[in-house]
Design an enzyme around this catalytic site. Structure first.
Site, mmCIF file in Angstrom:
data_model
loop_
_atom_site.group_PDB
_atom_site.id
_atom_site.type_symbol
_atom_site.label_atom_id
_atom_site.label_comp_id
_atom_site.label_asym_id
_atom_site.label_seq_id
_atom_site.Cartn_x
_atom_site.Cartn_y
_atom_site.Cartn_z
ATOM 1 N N TYR A 144 -35.044 69.759 -27.557
ATOM 2 C CA TYR A 144 -36.013 68.681 -27.748
ATOM 3 C C TYR A 144 -36.167 67.960 -26.425
ATOM 4 O O TYR A 144 -35.173 67.581 -25.801
ATOM 5 C CB TYR A 144 -35.501 67.722 -28.830
ATOM 6 C CG TYR A 144 -36.398 66.547 -29.129
ATOM 7 C CD1 TYR A 144 -37.575 66.717 -29.863
ATOM 8 C CD2 TYR A 144 -36.073 65.261 -28.696
ATOM 9 C CE1 TYR A 144 -38.393 65.632 -30.151
ATOM 10 C CE2 TYR A 144 -36.888 64.174 -28.980
ATOM 11 C CZ TYR A 144 -38.046 64.372 -29.711
ATOM 12 O OH TYR A 144 -38.849 63.290 -30.001
ATOM 13 N N ASP A 239 -33.335 68.965 -18.361
ATOM 14 C CA ASP A 239 -33.508 67.736 -19.129
ATOM 15 C C ASP A 239 -32.107 67.154 -19.328
ATOM 16 O O ASP A 239 -31.342 67.620 -20.181
ATOM 17 C CB ASP A 239 -34.176 68.068 -20.467
ATOM 18 C CG ASP A 239 -34.275 66.861 -21.393
ATOM 19 O OD1 ASP A 239 -33.571 65.854 -21.153
ATOM 20 O OD2 ASP A 239 -35.036 66.928 -22.376
ATOM 21 N N LYS A 267 -32.580 57.300 -21.620
ATOM 22 C CA LYS A 267 -31.960 56.018 -21.994
ATOM 23 C C LYS A 267 -30.701 55.607 -21.235
ATOM 24 O O LYS A 267 -30.495 54.432 -20.972
ATOM 25 C CB LYS A 267 -31.667 56.031 -23.484
ATOM 26 C CG LYS A 267 -31.148 57.374 -23.975
ATOM 27 C CD LYS A 267 -31.702 57.692 -25.359
ATOM 28 C CE LYS A 267 -31.850 59.166 -25.582
ATOM 29 N NZ LYS A 267 -32.897 59.521 -26.481
HETATM 30 N N1 HOZ Z 1 -33.033 63.372 -30.581
HETATM 31 C C1 HOZ Z 1 -33.288 62.099 -29.982
HETATM 32 C C2 HOZ Z 1 -32.341 61.889 -28.879
HETATM 33 N N2 HOZ Z 1 -32.318 62.915 -27.909
HETATM 34 C C3 HOZ Z 1 -33.203 61.056 -31.034
HETATM 35 C C4 HOZ Z 1 -33.808 59.774 -30.703
HETATM 36 C C5 HOZ Z 1 -35.048 59.512 -31.508
HETATM 37 O O1 HOZ Z 1 -35.919 60.383 -31.552
HETATM 38 O O2 HOZ Z 1 -35.127 58.423 -32.070
#
Ligand code: HOZ
Length: 404
Positions: A144, A239, A267
């Site tokens: 992702y 990433d 983040k």
């Molecule tokens: N899978 C996301 C973090 N890599 C989760 C955060 C989100 O989409 O709220």
């Protein structure tokens, strides 16, 4: 456990916010529950609106590496807020932040601040396309890279937990420029590159995957991709939204000793404030406007509060590298203790762990890619997840998910 207030808030939230949440992975839908609403947190503990206390295994998806409300960070934000919450113009702090990141991670000559990991990955592939003059990208099933259109093809995270095969709104044109391969399968990538000769602009990967549970790259896989990118003038993008400043000060590039051409961060570099960044080799990054023509912009990019929070956290990590030994030891201990518990109960599990990245897959087999992850016992994971909550332990549908 009494969660009456959370439940009431959820009913109210659904009247105003799609699904009652501002990000689908918070909905608890895939594990058959309703979301908890949190009030505050300190260190390793979260407190919900009903006053229940939990050990936090989510850590806001990574940035709370020093725990919640880490004093140096909260103090720095408070002090800096007096100056202004946004200038929409350059500050010296942005330069200090760029210098700091460059001093900590390899292969970053130039870096651009953005507001999220999604923005960072979206911009990185635009730059790769501008630099190479090619259109297609290769991503890996179950990885992702945020919710930009190009990445919502066989994606992990919430796209996987909600089992959305085709995301409405993503045009066929965009989707066909995104090719996918199974994680840890170099042969498929070689085939894709061969079949799409001189068309692949970038290969983007989570160097240690974290959005389908934790999947560790097998020996030779990343090295093979690096070689392929060199041979075919493909931009290799790491990433590092999850792995950056977490697996090591220099992220996965440093830990696994692989050089990327471009790297994206999220983040963690904002210590929980909304931040992202993309950076890399000078000749590629010089394509970015205003030096080059690849346009990318943002009023809040380099926002002073986000910068001071991130600068304070990263400085602390840089000056206290023994933190990583402690963090990694805790990851290992968690794996060993979980393995013992499941072993005593005769429950087959595969626990993938590298440093503080860890996930439990309920299967007796190895889990090396998205298909392996999807074929685990999801119903059992849901039971595990829901059972953990009243025991003051909050993991997450994705972090410790059977499969993802
Ligand atoms: N899978 C996301 C973090 N890599 C989760 C955060 C989100 O989409 O709220």
């Amino acid at each position: 456990m009494n969660t009456t207030i959370s439940q009431q808030l959820f009913i109210r939230a659904q009247q105003h916010i799609p699904g009652g949440v501002n990000s689908p992975v918070r909905a608890f839908k895939s594990v058959g529950g309703t979301p908890l609403f949190f009030s505050h947190a300190k260190g390793a503990y979260l407190f919900d609106t009903d006053g229940n206390k939990y050990i936090d295994y989510i850590n806001s998806w990574g940035p709370m590496i020093m725990g919640h409300a880490f004093e140096p960070v909260t103090k720095a934000i408070q002090e800096y807020a007096e100056r202004s919450t946004s200038f929409g113009a350059p500050t010296e702090l942005e330069i200090k932040m760029a210098e700091l990141i460059k001093s900590m991670v390899p292969n970053v000559d130039l870096i651009r601040m953005v507001n999220s990991g999604t923005e960072a990955c979206m911009s990185a592939i635009r730059v790769a396309r501008g630099y190479t003059g090619k259109n297609k990208i290769i991503k890996f099933e179950g990885c992702y890279h945020g919710h930009a259109d190009s990445f919502l093809v066989k994606a992990g995270s919430g796209v996987a937990t909600f089992d959305i095969q085709n995301v409405p709104g993503v045009t066929t044109g965009v989707a066909t420029d995104t090719l996918t391969a199974p994680y840890n399968n170099l042969t498929t990538v070689e085939k894709l590159v061969e079949e799409n000769k001189n068309e692949i602009a970038a290969i983007i990967i989570e160097p240690v995957a974290g959005n389908m549970g934790c999947i560790i790259p097998q020996h030779g896989f990343l090295e093979g991709l690096r070689k392929l990118c060199d041979e075919h003038k493909i931009v290799f993008i790491f990433d590092e939204v999850m792995t950056g400043f977490r697996l090591a000060t220099g992220g996965a590039q440093q830990l696994l000793n692989i050089n990327a051409d471009l790297v994206t961060y999220g983040k963690v570099i904002g210590a929980g404030m909304p931040v992202g960044a993309f950076g890399g080799k000078k000749e590629i990054m010089e394509c970015v406007a205003p030096v080059g023509k690849v346009y990318q912009a943002g009023t809040l990019s380099g926002n002073p509060l986000a910068m001071i929070a991130g600068f304070t956290l990263l400085t602390h990590l840089k000056n206290n590298t023994s933190i990583y030994d402690k963090l990694n030891a805790k990851g290992k201990l968690l794996k060993e203790e979980l393995a013992k518990i499941f072993d005593q109960k005769n429950i087959p599990v595969c626990i993938n762990q590298l440093g503080s990245m860890i996930s439990v897959h309920f299967t007796g087999k190895a889990v090396n890619n998205f298909d392996d992850a999807m074929n685990c016992d999801n119903a059992l994971f849901n039971k595990f997840f829901i059972t953990c909550l009243p025991k003051e332990f909050t993991c997450h549908p994705q972090l410790l998910k059977v499969g993802f």
